[in-house]
Design a protein around this motif. Sequence first.
Motif, PDB file in Angstrom:
ATOM      1  N   ALA A  51       0.811  -1.222   0.000  1.00  0.00           N
ATOM      2  CA  ALA A  51       0.000   0.000   0.000  1.00  0.00           C
ATOM      3  C   ALA A  51       0.843   1.269   0.000  1.00  0.00           C
ATOM      4  CB  ALA A  51      -0.932  -0.003   1.206  1.00  0.00           C
ATOM      5  N   SER A  52       2.144   1.161   0.172  1.00  0.00           N
ATOM      6  CA  SER A  52       3.000   2.350   0.244  1.00  0.00           C
ATOM      7  C   SER A  52       4.045   2.303  -0.863  1.00  0.00           C
ATOM      8  CB  SER A  52       3.681   2.428   1.602  1.00  0.00           C
ATOM      9  OG  SER A  52       4.499   1.287   1.808  1.00  0.00           O
ATOM     10  N   GLY A  53       4.644   3.460  -1.127  1.00  0.00           N
ATOM     11  CA  GLY A  53       5.725   3.519  -2.103  1.00  0.00           C
ATOM     12  C   GLY A  53       5.341   3.053  -3.481  1.00  0.00           C
ATOM     13  N   GLY A  54       4.085   3.258  -3.844  1.00  0.00           N
ATOM     14  CA  GLY A  54       3.636   2.806  -5.154  1.00  0.00           C
ATOM     15  C   GLY A  54       3.609   1.295  -5.289  1.00  0.00           C
ATOM     16  N   GLY A  55       3.772   0.589  -4.166  1.00  0.00           N
ATOM     17  CA  GLY A  55       3.818  -0.874  -4.217  1.00  0.00           C
ATOM     18  C   GLY A  55       5.107  -1.425  -4.778  1.00  0.00           C
ATOM     19  N   ASN A  56       6.086  -0.542  -5.026  1.00  0.00           N
ATOM     20  CA  ASN A  56       7.331  -0.960  -5.670  1.00  0.00           C
ATOM     21  C   ASN A  56       8.271  -1.663  -4.692  1.00  0.00           C
ATOM     22  OD1 ASN A  56       6.631   0.122  -8.180  1.00  0.00           O
ATOM     23  ND2 ASN A  56       7.383   2.155  -7.607  1.00  0.00           N
ATOM     24  N   ARG A  57       9.244  -2.335  -5.252  1.00  0.00           N
ATOM     25  CA  ARG A  57      10.297  -2.971  -4.470  1.00  0.00           C
ATOM     26  C   ARG A  57      11.163  -1.916  -3.800  1.00  0.00           C
ATOM     27  NH1 ARG A  57      15.387  -3.079  -7.068  1.00  0.00           N
ATOM     28  NH2 ARG A  57      15.980  -4.918  -5.867  1.00  0.00           N
ATOM     29  N   LEU A  58      12.019  -2.371  -2.874  1.00  0.00           N
ATOM     30  CA  LEU A  58      12.966  -1.478  -2.222  1.00  0.00           C
ATOM     31  C   LEU A  58      14.367  -2.056  -2.311  1.00  0.00           C
ATOM     32  CD1 LEU A  58      13.752   0.899  -0.262  1.00  0.00           C
ATOM     33  CD2 LEU A  58      13.299  -0.711   1.618  1.00  0.00           C
ATOM     34  N   GLU A  59      15.304  -1.227  -2.678  1.00  0.00           N
ATOM     35  CA  GLU A  59      16.719  -1.540  -2.505  1.00  0.00           C
ATOM     36  C   GLU A  59      17.303  -0.460  -1.608  1.00  0.00           C
ATOM     37  OE1 GLU A  59      20.963  -2.190  -4.893  1.00  0.00           O
ATOM     38  OE2 GLU A  59      19.098  -1.870  -6.031  1.00  0.00           O
ATOM     39  N   MET A  60      17.730  -0.860  -0.403  1.00  0.00           N
ATOM     40  CA  MET A  60      18.280   0.080   0.576  1.00  0.00           C
ATOM     41  C   MET A  60      19.644  -0.428   1.001  1.00  0.00           C
ATOM     42  SD  MET A  60      16.548   1.598   4.069  1.00  0.00           S
ATOM     43  CE  MET A  60      16.454   0.058   4.973  1.00  0.00           C
ATOM     44  N   ALA A  74       9.441   1.702  21.962  1.00  0.00           N
ATOM     45  CA  ALA A  74       8.668   0.479  21.796  1.00  0.00           C
ATOM     46  C   ALA A  74       7.897   0.516  20.481  1.00  0.00           C
ATOM     47  CB  ALA A  74       7.708   0.304  22.970  1.00  0.00           C
ATOM     48  N   ALA A  75       7.894  -0.614  19.764  1.00  0.00           N
ATOM     49  CA  ALA A  75       7.241  -0.677  18.457  1.00  0.00           C
ATOM     50  C   ALA A  75       7.003  -2.138  18.095  1.00  0.00           C
ATOM     51  CB  ALA A  75       8.135  -0.009  17.400  1.00  0.00           C
ATOM     52  N   PRO A  76       6.139  -2.404  17.106  1.00  0.00           N
ATOM     53  CA  PRO A  76       5.929  -3.796  16.694  1.00  0.00           C
ATOM     54  C   PRO A  76       7.158  -4.407  16.019  1.00  0.00           C
ATOM     55  CG  PRO A  76       4.126  -2.376  15.967  1.00  0.00           C
ATOM     56  CD  PRO A  76       5.221  -1.482  16.441  1.00  0.00           C
ATOM     57  N   TYR A  77       8.039  -3.566  15.477  1.00  0.00           N
ATOM     58  CA  TYR A  77       9.230  -4.032  14.748  1.00  0.00           C
ATOM     59  C   TYR A  77      10.081  -2.800  14.433  1.00  0.00           C
ATOM     60  CZ  TYR A  77       5.924  -2.526  11.173  1.00  0.00           C
ATOM     61  OH  TYR A  77       5.008  -1.805  10.465  1.00  0.00           O
ATOM     62  N   LEU A  78      11.264  -3.041  13.927  1.00  0.00           N
ATOM     63  CA  LEU A  78      12.078  -1.953  13.387  1.00  0.00           C
ATOM     64  C   LEU A  78      11.855  -1.827  11.885  1.00  0.00           C
ATOM     65  CD1 LEU A  78      14.188   0.255  13.426  1.00  0.00           C
ATOM     66  CD2 LEU A  78      15.961  -1.501  13.633  1.00  0.00           C
ATOM     67  N   LEU A  79      11.868  -2.965  11.165  1.00  0.00           N
ATOM     68  CA  LEU A  79      11.635  -2.965   9.720  1.00  0.00           C
ATOM     69  C   LEU A  79      10.754  -4.154   9.383  1.00  0.00           C
ATOM     70  CD1 LEU A  79      12.263  -2.037   6.773  1.00  0.00           C
ATOM     71  CD2 LEU A  79      14.215  -3.602   6.844  1.00  0.00           C
ATOM     72  N   ASP A  80       9.673  -3.908   8.629  1.00  0.00           N
ATOM     73  CA  ASP A  80       8.772  -4.984   8.212  1.00  0.00           C
ATOM     74  C   ASP A  80       8.573  -4.902   6.707  1.00  0.00           C
ATOM     75  OD1 ASP A  80       6.968  -7.116   8.379  1.00  0.00           O
ATOM     76  OD2 ASP A  80       5.263  -5.766   8.548  1.00  0.00           O
ATOM     77  N   VAL A  81       8.901  -5.996   6.017  1.00  0.00           N
ATOM     78  CA  VAL A  81       8.628  -6.134   4.581  1.00  0.00           C
ATOM     79  C   VAL A  81       7.455  -7.083   4.452  1.00  0.00           C
ATOM     80  CG1 VAL A  81       9.531  -6.854   2.353  1.00  0.00           C
ATOM     81  CG2 VAL A  81      11.044  -5.707   4.000  1.00  0.00           C
ATOM     82  N   ASN A  82       6.327  -6.568   3.957  1.00  0.00           N
ATOM     83  CA  ASN A  82       5.075  -7.320   3.967  1.00  0.00           C
ATOM     84  C   ASN A  82       4.498  -7.374   2.555  1.00  0.00           C
ATOM     85  OD1 ASN A  82       2.378  -8.205   4.345  1.00  0.00           O
ATOM     86  ND2 ASN A  82       2.426  -7.448   6.452  1.00  0.00           N
ATOM     87  N   ASN A  83       4.606  -8.544   1.925  1.00  0.00           N
ATOM     88  CA  ASN A  83       4.035  -8.805   0.605  1.00  0.00           C
ATOM     89  C   ASN A  83       4.557  -7.848  -0.472  1.00  0.00           C
ATOM     90  OD1 ASN A  83       2.251 -11.147   0.708  1.00  0.00           O
ATOM     91  ND2 ASN A  83       1.106  -9.967   2.246  1.00  0.00           N
ATOM     92  N   VAL A  84       5.870  -7.641  -0.450  1.00  0.00           N
ATOM     93  CA  VAL A  84       6.550  -6.880  -1.494  1.00  0.00           C
ATOM     94  C   VAL A  84       7.698  -7.739  -2.022  1.00  0.00           C
ATOM     95  CG1 VAL A  84       7.878  -4.803  -2.066  1.00  0.00           C
ATOM     96  CG2 VAL A  84       5.947  -4.659  -0.475  1.00  0.00           C
ATOM     97  N   PRO A  85       7.763  -8.015  -3.321  1.00  0.00           N
ATOM     98  CA  PRO A  85       8.819  -8.884  -3.852  1.00  0.00           C
ATOM     99  C   PRO A  85      10.128  -8.143  -4.096  1.00  0.00           C
ATOM    100  CG  PRO A  85       7.333  -8.233  -5.621  1.00  0.00           C
ATOM    101  CD  PRO A  85       6.771  -7.651  -4.354  1.00  0.00           C
ATOM    102  N   ASP A  86      11.194  -8.917  -4.204  1.00  0.00           N
ATOM    103  CA  ASP A  86      12.498  -8.445  -4.688  1.00  0.00           C
ATOM    104  C   ASP A  86      13.115  -7.347  -3.836  1.00  0.00           C
ATOM    105  OD1 ASP A  86      12.338 -10.183  -6.965  1.00  0.00           O
ATOM    106  OD2 ASP A  86      10.983  -8.739  -7.892  1.00  0.00           O
ATOM    107  N   VAL A  87      12.870  -7.361  -2.546  1.00  0.00           N
ATOM    108  CA  VAL A  87      13.466  -6.367  -1.663  1.00  0.00           C
ATOM    109  C   VAL A  87      14.910  -6.769  -1.355  1.00  0.00           C
ATOM    110  CG1 VAL A  87      13.412  -5.405   0.674  1.00  0.00           C
ATOM    111  CG2 VAL A  87      11.298  -5.602  -0.666  1.00  0.00           C
ATOM    112  N   VAL A  88      15.813  -5.797  -1.457  1.00  0.00           N
ATOM    113  CA  VAL A  88      17.233  -6.012  -1.172  1.00  0.00           C
ATOM    114  C   VAL A  88      17.677  -5.002  -0.128  1.00  0.00           C
ATOM    115  CG1 VAL A  88      19.578  -6.023  -2.086  1.00  0.00           C
ATOM    116  CG2 VAL A  88      17.694  -6.908  -3.490  1.00  0.00           C
TER     117      VAL A  88
END
Length: 462
Positions: A51-60, A74-88
């Motif tokens: 739903a964010s970033g145009g739904g695009n992959r991320l390379e960071m 306090a938080a649920p996580y620091l980084l969450d990749v949820n149903n986005v392909p090809d993340v690097v």
Amino acid sequence: MVITQASSSPGTGWSAVANLQTAVNNARSSAKPLQLLPGLYLTSQILVDAASGGGNRLEMFAEQGTVTVRLSGAAPYLLDVNNVPDVVIRGINFDGNNQAITSSGIAGLIRFEGSSTTDFILSECSVTNSPVAGIYAASNARGRIADNRISNCDTGIFSIDCTVYIEDNGLSTLNNNGICVWTSSLGGNGSLVSGNTINWVNNAAGGTGQYGNGILVYRAGNVKVSANNIFNTKFSAIRLNAATNSHVVNNYCWNLQEAAIFIEAPGAGENLSGCIVSGNNIDTAGLGITVANSGLYGDGLADRCLVSNNIVNNITNNAIPYPDGSKPFTTGRGITVETNTIVTNNVITSTAGAAIGLGVNDAAKDIMASGNLINNCPMGIAYSANGSASSILVNSNIVRGYRNITNVSDPNYPISGAIVSYSFNGTLFQRDTNGGSPNTDYGNATQTSSGALTVGMNRANP
């Protein structure tokens, strides 16, 4: 896109965007990689979803060792990749800052989840200071976790219902487990756990083997555990529970409090079949290699296993801290199997108990010890002579340096003999007696059958 910290507010401000989440969204929307320049980035949770970033992959990425992304509260996580392909994600230090992670159930500081999270890569990163798993993969995500450093976490890497390639990571100072590969139900999985170094794993949550392991595979079949170096664990280096058709090959295991490699079918319906344990080097443990459970007494069935070409050395009687405060001792056996398993071409040296145990009382069926070299073990090959035992074959082994004791009153008699029957009394594995005489030692017997045992062509020298 390249981002850096605002010089007026190190660790909290940004030169072009309000926060790291915004930077991630902008990079994805513009379909550009995101480079972090050196510095400490204090941030709340970062979400990468459809739903964010145009739904695009991320390379960071960052130059390795120059960037720390630290959780601010306090938080649920620091980084969450949820149903986005090809993340690097590459070269970043993720610091949980020992902040509370508020997700329910199994949680992780860095998360990859969802069946559309395919071909993700997390590499050359550091993940530290997490009260939950450092890296967590769930819900059919698929990807590679490689060349990372993970420390001061509850569990290093936890994968459930995912196919992951976990390779060449360095894990240390973990509260409960090193690497976990689980599935919710029995079935094929195909994950690879290879080339990792795991050092210092505690069992802070207690338990009788659920925690304190370097690598723990549960219900996930067709998993290959290979070429890992595992040191200093409170329970096992490698523990496979109901993990059918898996390979445990060419690992080095040192200083394990309980069994170095534990293969088992822990409960009814949780069977294990077709496991290969080969080429492993084990030094200093409470037990060497154990293939346990025969479908009796509410356990599952572990069968069709091969234990071959392993080197097992310096197996001692260790005290294991259990949740009730008791500290039962291990029994110092090198290799123990129960059902439909071959033990062949292993080198076993310096054990406190039997070098090889074939069966445990009535759990003894279709097992074979052949071509093994045993040196300086007080008891060589011990087999079950229980009335329910069947089809035990012992041939072509060399047993050298065992205790040759013929007086059953000798305090060392219970752990003695080259090839003798033994039994488990609930606490200890001990050599059987023949009334007031020792039981038969078949160390140098020609081909002979006695009850379930067929034995011959062995060589024994005390």
